[in-house]
Design an enzyme around this catalytic site. Sequence first.
Site, PDB file in Angstrom:
ATOM      1  N   CYS A  35      -5.240  -2.305  11.446  1.00  0.00           N
ATOM      2  CA  CYS A  35      -4.045  -1.500  12.240  1.00  0.00           C
ATOM      3  C   CYS A  35      -4.122  -0.022  12.725  1.00  0.00           C
ATOM      4  O   CYS A  35      -4.825   0.522  11.854  1.00  0.00           O
ATOM      5  CB  CYS A  35      -2.694  -1.650  11.403  1.00  0.00           C
ATOM      6  SG  CYS A  35      -2.245  -3.485  10.953  1.00  0.00           S
TER       7      CYS A  35
HETATM    8  N1  GLN Z   1      -2.490  -6.243   5.820  1.00  0.00           N
HETATM    9  C1  GLN Z   1      -1.670  -5.854   6.748  1.00  0.00           C
HETATM   10  C2  GLN Z   1      -1.201  -6.832   7.599  1.00  0.00           C
HETATM   11  O1  GLN Z   1      -1.938  -7.969   7.969  1.00  0.00           O
HETATM   12  C3  GLN Z   1      -2.143  -4.549   7.649  1.00  0.00           C
HETATM   13  C4  GLN Z   1      -3.296  -4.910   8.401  1.00  0.00           C
HETATM   14  C5  GLN Z   1      -4.048  -3.919   8.891  1.00  0.00           C
HETATM   15  O2  GLN Z   1      -4.201  -2.810   8.762  1.00  0.00           O
HETATM   16  N2  GLN Z   1      -4.895  -4.143  10.073  1.00  0.00           N
HETATM   17  O3  GLN Z   1      -0.299  -6.861   8.171  1.00  0.00           O
END
Ligand code: GLN
Length: 245
Positions: A2
């Site tokens: 993210c």
């Molecule tokens: N693991 C978290 C999720 O799946 C954040 C993912 C991320 O940082 N890409 O929401």
Amino acid sequence: MCRHLAYLGPPIPLSRLLFDAPHGLAHQSWAPRDMRGGGTINADGFGLGWFPSPVVYRSARPLWSDPALPGLAAATSSGAILAAVRSATVGMPVIESAAAPFHDGPWLFSHNGRVAGWPDSVTEVAAGLPVRDLITLDAPTDSALLWALVRARLRTGATLGDALSSVVTSVAAAAPGSRLNLLLTDGRSLAAVAFGHALSVLSPPGSVLVASEPIDDDPGWRAVPDLSLLVADPSAVHISEGAFS
Ligand code: GLN
């Protein structure tokens, strides 16, 4: 993984952070520059939170595919904003309530990364939470559990920085190899952790912007070293380098 950002300062339209900046969050959602092997695009939802109140708008669709968003973002100004785009970790659901910001009372929270060994690695850490918090998690995801852990500390009076530090320390010990870039604001100040993913800060006089990636080519952007805790308000930025070494 993210991408997220938080801004504190004079009111600005949300669109300045999302659409107007050359590498704003909309651009980062489909053309991020520094994902460190954690995914390629951030198309599994997005969210915006802005003060006062705060108000939260989340969605499970890609940021670029919401036809109402450009108008909403141009018409809405705020002096305290947290926004995120999501690339779901494999095995985690793509649903609105798994997108940041997570919100309760005066707080907005976001996580960029993944808890290694999820979920078994953190069952003991999670067991320290009130049952009510566990059965009302926003989503069955690592980020939602991290938020519940942070919120529990905030409720006992911890500062933003102490709440993030405490959660990173206990989750990193239980789940080595985790990536735990966290972002938290109460609208007056913010705290951020660089732990496995990129993070940068821009702090011209009177405002502060923390983001996974610089949103423009302003020469004032500074990279926040990995394993650091950043605490800031519009008048000061403090970086504790090596806080998690
Ligand atoms: N693991 C978290 C999720 O799946 C954040 C993912 C991320 O940082 N890409 O929401």
